[in-house]
Design a protein around this motif. Structure first.
Motif, mmCIF file in Angstrom:
data_model
loop_
_atom_site.group_PDB
_atom_site.id
_atom_site.type_symbol
_atom_site.label_atom_id
_atom_site.label_comp_id
_atom_site.label_asym_id
_atom_site.label_seq_id
_atom_site.Cartn_x
_atom_site.Cartn_y
_atom_site.Cartn_z
ATOM 1 N N LYS A 170 0.834 -1.222 0.108
ATOM 2 C CA LYS A 170 0.010 0.030 0.086
ATOM 3 C C LYS A 170 0.990 1.243 0.035
ATOM 4 C CE LYS A 170 -3.691 -2.147 2.830
ATOM 5 N NZ LYS A 170 -4.675 -2.126 1.762
ATOM 6 N N THR A 171 1.952 1.128 0.677
ATOM 7 C CA THR A 171 2.941 2.392 0.739
ATOM 8 C C THR A 171 4.187 2.006 0.916
ATOM 9 O OG1 THR A 171 3.298 4.395 2.040
ATOM 10 C CG2 THR A 171 2.778 2.299 3.460
ATOM 11 N N PRO A 172 5.278 2.810 0.215
ATOM 12 C CA PRO A 172 6.778 2.294 0.272
ATOM 13 C C PRO A 172 7.012 2.430 1.682
ATOM 14 C CG PRO A 172 6.255 4.272 -1.320
ATOM 15 C CD PRO A 172 5.088 3.937 -0.347
ATOM 16 N N VAL A 173 8.160 1.168 1.845
ATOM 17 C CA VAL A 173 8.649 1.005 3.317
ATOM 18 C C VAL A 173 10.094 0.681 3.018
ATOM 19 C CG1 VAL A 173 6.791 0.319 4.439
ATOM 20 C CG2 VAL A 173 8.091 -1.318 3.359
ATOM 21 N N SER A 174 10.935 1.270 3.796
ATOM 22 C CA SER A 174 12.453 1.041 3.524
ATOM 23 C C SER A 174 13.109 -0.344 4.052
ATOM 24 C CB SER A 174 13.036 2.103 4.251
ATOM 25 O OG SER A 174 12.535 3.549 3.668
ATOM 26 N N PHE A 175 12.342 -0.867 4.939
ATOM 27 C CA PHE A 175 12.908 -2.011 5.615
ATOM 28 C C PHE A 175 11.674 -2.784 6.295
ATOM 29 C CE2 PHE A 175 13.934 1.437 8.411
ATOM 30 C CZ PHE A 175 13.317 0.782 9.577
ATOM 31 N N VAL A 176 11.817 -4.084 6.725
ATOM 32 C CA VAL A 176 10.969 -5.009 7.300
ATOM 33 C C VAL A 176 11.743 -5.998 8.380
ATOM 34 C CG1 VAL A 176 9.284 -6.782 7.471
ATOM 35 C CG2 VAL A 176 9.026 -4.951 5.848
ATOM 36 N N ILE A 177 11.315 -5.707 9.644
ATOM 37 C CA ILE A 177 11.929 -6.572 10.803
ATOM 38 C C ILE A 177 10.885 -7.708 10.928
ATOM 39 C CG2 ILE A 177 13.070 -6.816 12.997
ATOM 40 C CD1 ILE A 177 14.198 -4.151 12.507
ATOM 41 N N ALA A 178 10.799 -8.727 10.607
ATOM 42 C CA ALA A 178 9.843 -9.685 10.847
ATOM 43 C C ALA A 178 10.066 -10.754 12.032
ATOM 44 C CB ALA A 178 9.334 -10.457 9.618
ATOM 45 N N VAL A 179 9.586 -10.592 13.241
ATOM 46 C CA VAL A 179 9.769 -11.489 14.312
ATOM 47 C C VAL A 179 8.999 -12.437 14.554
ATOM 48 C CG1 VAL A 179 10.297 -11.333 16.622
ATOM 49 C CG2 VAL A 179 10.800 -9.394 15.153
ATOM 50 N N SER A 180 9.103 -13.882 14.385
ATOM 51 C CA SER A 180 8.618 -15.001 14.645
ATOM 52 C C SER A 180 7.268 -15.061 13.767
ATOM 53 C CB SER A 180 8.105 -15.067 16.020
ATOM 54 O OG SER A 180 9.240 -15.270 16.845
ATOM 55 N N PRO A 181 7.384 -14.603 12.574
ATOM 56 C CA PRO A 181 5.996 -14.675 11.946
ATOM 57 C C PRO A 181 5.740 -15.972 11.332
ATOM 58 C CG PRO A 181 7.961 -13.940 10.170
ATOM 59 C CD PRO A 181 8.511 -14.350 11.609
ATOM 60 N N ALA A 182 4.367 -16.212 11.052
ATOM 61 C CA ALA A 182 4.017 -17.515 10.504
ATOM 62 C C ALA A 182 3.585 -17.129 9.135
ATOM 63 C CB ALA A 182 2.652 -18.012 11.213
ATOM 64 N N ILE A 183 3.260 -18.453 8.244
ATOM 65 C CA ILE A 183 3.115 -18.173 6.777
ATOM 66 C C ILE A 183 1.421 -18.501 6.717
ATOM 67 C CG2 ILE A 183 3.330 -19.276 4.417
ATOM 68 C CD1 ILE A 183 5.584 -17.460 5.744
ATOM 69 N N ASN A 184 1.140 -19.494 7.117
ATOM 70 C CA ASN A 184 -0.451 -19.765 6.987
ATOM 71 C C ASN A 184 -1.132 -20.023 8.318
ATOM 72 O OD1 ASN A 184 -2.535 -22.425 6.888
ATOM 73 N ND2 ASN A 184 -2.348 -21.447 4.600
ATOM 74 N N TRP A 185 -2.278 -19.423 8.314
ATOM 75 C CA TRP A 185 -2.886 -19.354 9.623
ATOM 76 C C TRP A 185 -3.315 -20.820 10.311
ATOM 77 C CZ3 TRP A 185 -5.471 -14.922 12.096
ATOM 78 C CH2 TRP A 185 -6.206 -15.233 13.356
ATOM 79 N N LEU A 186 -3.898 -21.578 9.382
ATOM 80 C CA LEU A 186 -4.558 -23.032 9.825
ATOM 81 C C LEU A 186 -3.153 -23.948 10.047
ATOM 82 C CD1 LEU A 186 -7.379 -23.633 7.312
ATOM 83 C CD2 LEU A 186 -7.518 -23.036 9.905
ATOM 84 N N ILE A 267 13.585 -4.796 -0.864
ATOM 85 C CA ILE A 267 13.943 -3.938 0.272
ATOM 86 C C ILE A 267 14.513 -4.746 1.415
ATOM 87 C CG2 ILE A 267 11.938 -2.534 -0.194
ATOM 88 C CD1 ILE A 267 10.586 -3.824 2.195
ATOM 89 N N PRO A 268 15.238 -4.449 2.235
ATOM 90 C CA PRO A 268 16.137 -5.355 3.415
ATOM 91 C C PRO A 268 14.991 -5.751 4.265
ATOM 92 C CG PRO A 268 17.234 -3.100 3.085
ATOM 93 C CD PRO A 268 15.785 -2.789 2.354
ATOM 94 N N GLN A 345 22.137 -3.134 14.619
ATOM 95 C CA GLN A 345 23.068 -3.174 13.691
ATOM 96 C C GLN A 345 22.223 -3.431 12.215
ATOM 97 O OE1 GLN A 345 25.855 -6.382 13.876
ATOM 98 N NE2 GLN A 345 26.774 -6.114 11.762
ATOM 99 N N PHE A 346 21.143 -3.951 12.143
ATOM 100 C CA PHE A 346 20.372 -3.891 10.791
ATOM 101 C C PHE A 346 19.806 -2.625 10.509
ATOM 102 C CE2 PHE A 346 16.219 -4.380 8.851
ATOM 103 C CZ PHE A 346 16.570 -4.958 7.588
ATOM 104 N N LEU A 347 19.321 -1.788 11.359
ATOM 105 C CA LEU A 347 19.051 -0.475 11.124
ATOM 106 C C LEU A 347 20.021 0.243 10.531
ATOM 107 C CD1 LEU A 347 16.474 0.081 13.839
ATOM 108 C CD2 LEU A 347 15.956 -0.233 11.585
ATOM 109 N N GLU A 348 21.114 0.259 11.182
ATOM 110 C CA GLU A 348 22.572 1.149 10.886
ATOM 111 C C GLU A 348 22.932 0.810 9.357
ATOM 112 O OE1 GLU A 348 24.359 1.553 15.160
ATOM 113 O OE2 GLU A 348 25.147 0.028 14.007
ATOM 114 N N GLU A 349 22.708 -0.470 9.151
ATOM 115 C CA GLU A 349 22.988 -0.951 7.529
ATOM 116 C C GLU A 349 21.827 -0.929 6.358
ATOM 117 O OE1 GLU A 349 24.538 -4.902 8.398
ATOM 118 O OE2 GLU A 349 26.399 -4.084 9.212
ATOM 119 N N ALA A 350 20.707 -0.826 7.037
ATOM 120 C CA ALA A 350 19.692 -0.992 6.078
ATOM 121 C C ALA A 350 19.507 0.491 4.981
ATOM 122 C CB ALA A 350 18.217 -1.301 6.604
ATOM 123 N N THR A 351 19.495 1.510 5.676
ATOM 124 C CA THR A 351 19.249 2.497 4.705
ATOM 125 C C THR A 351 20.576 3.598 4.921
ATOM 126 O OG1 THR A 351 18.058 3.574 6.573
ATOM 127 C CG2 THR A 351 16.819 2.264 4.543
#
Length: 351
Positions: A170-186, A267-268, A345-351
């Motif tokens: 929906k909108t541009p983002v510069s990076f994503v930090i995904a912590v313990s995400p699942a793929i499929n709900w079921l 994007i990172p 460190q990821f934030l320092e290197e991402a952008t």
């Protein structure tokens, strides 16, 4: 010469002195412990309450900024996981916000609708609704002179894994930090069920019964059953389920991040996984993220052998006493070793 006081009076005076010094000692210790708690729970960043208009109502938020004297900062927008979460996650986000500030980034989070007096009800939301909410918060942030609109990214845990790719579409983002995400709900639900049964040492008979119950719930969801039908199918025992929660599950049980993840290509992305996660199948999550993002993205995977789903140290999370004392006296130590430093460190290197 004054006469010597009677023995009883001398003993009484001595007892009073001992009591007074004991009280003074206790007060000094209490003051010291209180000071330590206050010091350990003070963070090197500025914090302010903010209001964000979205969909005809207000999101009650918290914005933290670094104390580095700069006029503009990049921004990490926090997308909550499941449950009634307030803006600070009961102060659990603050060590992360401090790490973000050390990397030169502000942090933005808000109370879920219906939490901490916020209008609305988070159980009425679909994953698309949550993505619209986050996109509105990003638009609000881009209009602020103290935020660098070219350096705005997302941090999200667990359920946020279904939300963040939709935000990026929906909108541009510069990076994503995904912590313990699942793929499929079921699939996540079944993995979690079996993992908890194994952890409980459940018998084969109980495991079979729980799987059959889970299959019944899936059939009810597929035919859009009402809450009353759910209760009837469960033999009259709702087992903690409410009509509102059933409605939330019915709205979102088809969630699958696989296709939406393509919005993160280019994007990172930092994928953070815990080896003791009984909520999410981290092997499946890593496999899908690599398949979708490795070819056209900038994916970094961090795995933490001593961490649980919440990225807390397993030894701490398993003990209510240790959890309480660590939260009071050393909150930054709650998290798995390296977790906060790796995100900084990821934030320092991402952008």
């Amino acid at each position: 010469m004054c006469p010597t006081p009677p023995l009883r009076l001398r003993l009484r005076r001595r007892g009073v002195r001992i009591a007074v010094w004991s009280l003074v000692t206790a007060l000094v210790v209490a003051a010291g412990l209180t000071g330590m708690v206050l010091w350990q729970n003070s963070y090197d960043m500025d914090e302010q309450r903010v209001s964000i208009r979205h969909g005809g109502h207000t999101l009650n938020g918290v914005l933290t900024t670094p104390r580095d004297g700069r006029k503009q900062h990049g921004l990490v927008v926090y997308v909550h996981g499941d449950g009634p979460v307030d803006a600070t996650h009961d102060d659990g986000y603050k060590p992360m916000w401090e790490a973000n500030a050390q990397a030169g980034y502000a942090s933005l989070s808000w109370d879920k609708p219906g939490v901490a007096g916020a209008p609305g009800d988070w159980l009425d939301q679909s994953m698309d609704d949550r993505a619209d909410e986050a996109a509105a918060a990003i638009a609000w942030a881009r209009a602020r002179p103290d935020i660098d609109g070219e350096r705005i990214g997302l941090w999200g845990a667990s359920q946020a894994g279904w939300v963040m790719p939709k935000v990026a579409a929906k909108t541009p983002v510069s990076f994503v930090i995904a912590v313990s995400p699942a793929i499929n709900w079921l699939q996540q639900g079944r993995y979690n069920l079996l993992a908890e049964l194994r952890a409980d040492g459940a018998s084969a008979e109980r495991t079979e019964a729980e799987i059959a119950r889970s299959d019944t719930i899936r059939r009810l969801l597929r035919r859009h059953a009402t809450f009353e039908e759910y209760v009837g199918a469960m033999g009259g025992d709702a087992d903690g389920m409410t009509a509102e929660r059933w409605g939330f599950i019915s709205k979102n049980y088809t969630a699958d991040a696989t296709r939406d993840l393509r919005a993160l290509r280019g994007i990172p992305v930092l994928l953070t996984l815990a080896d003791h996660d009984i909520n999410v199948d981290i092997t499946d999550t890593e496999r899908v993220y690599r398949r979708v993002l490795d070819a056209g993205g900038d994916l970094t995977v961090g795995r933490y052998p001593d961490a649980t789903h919440s990225l807390l140290k397993q030894s701490i999370e398993q003990s209510d006493l240790r959890l309480t004392f660590t939260a009071l006296f050393s909150p930054r130590s709650l998290f798995a070793d390296g977790f906060l430093d790796d995100q900084r460190q990821f934030l320092e290197e991402a952008t």
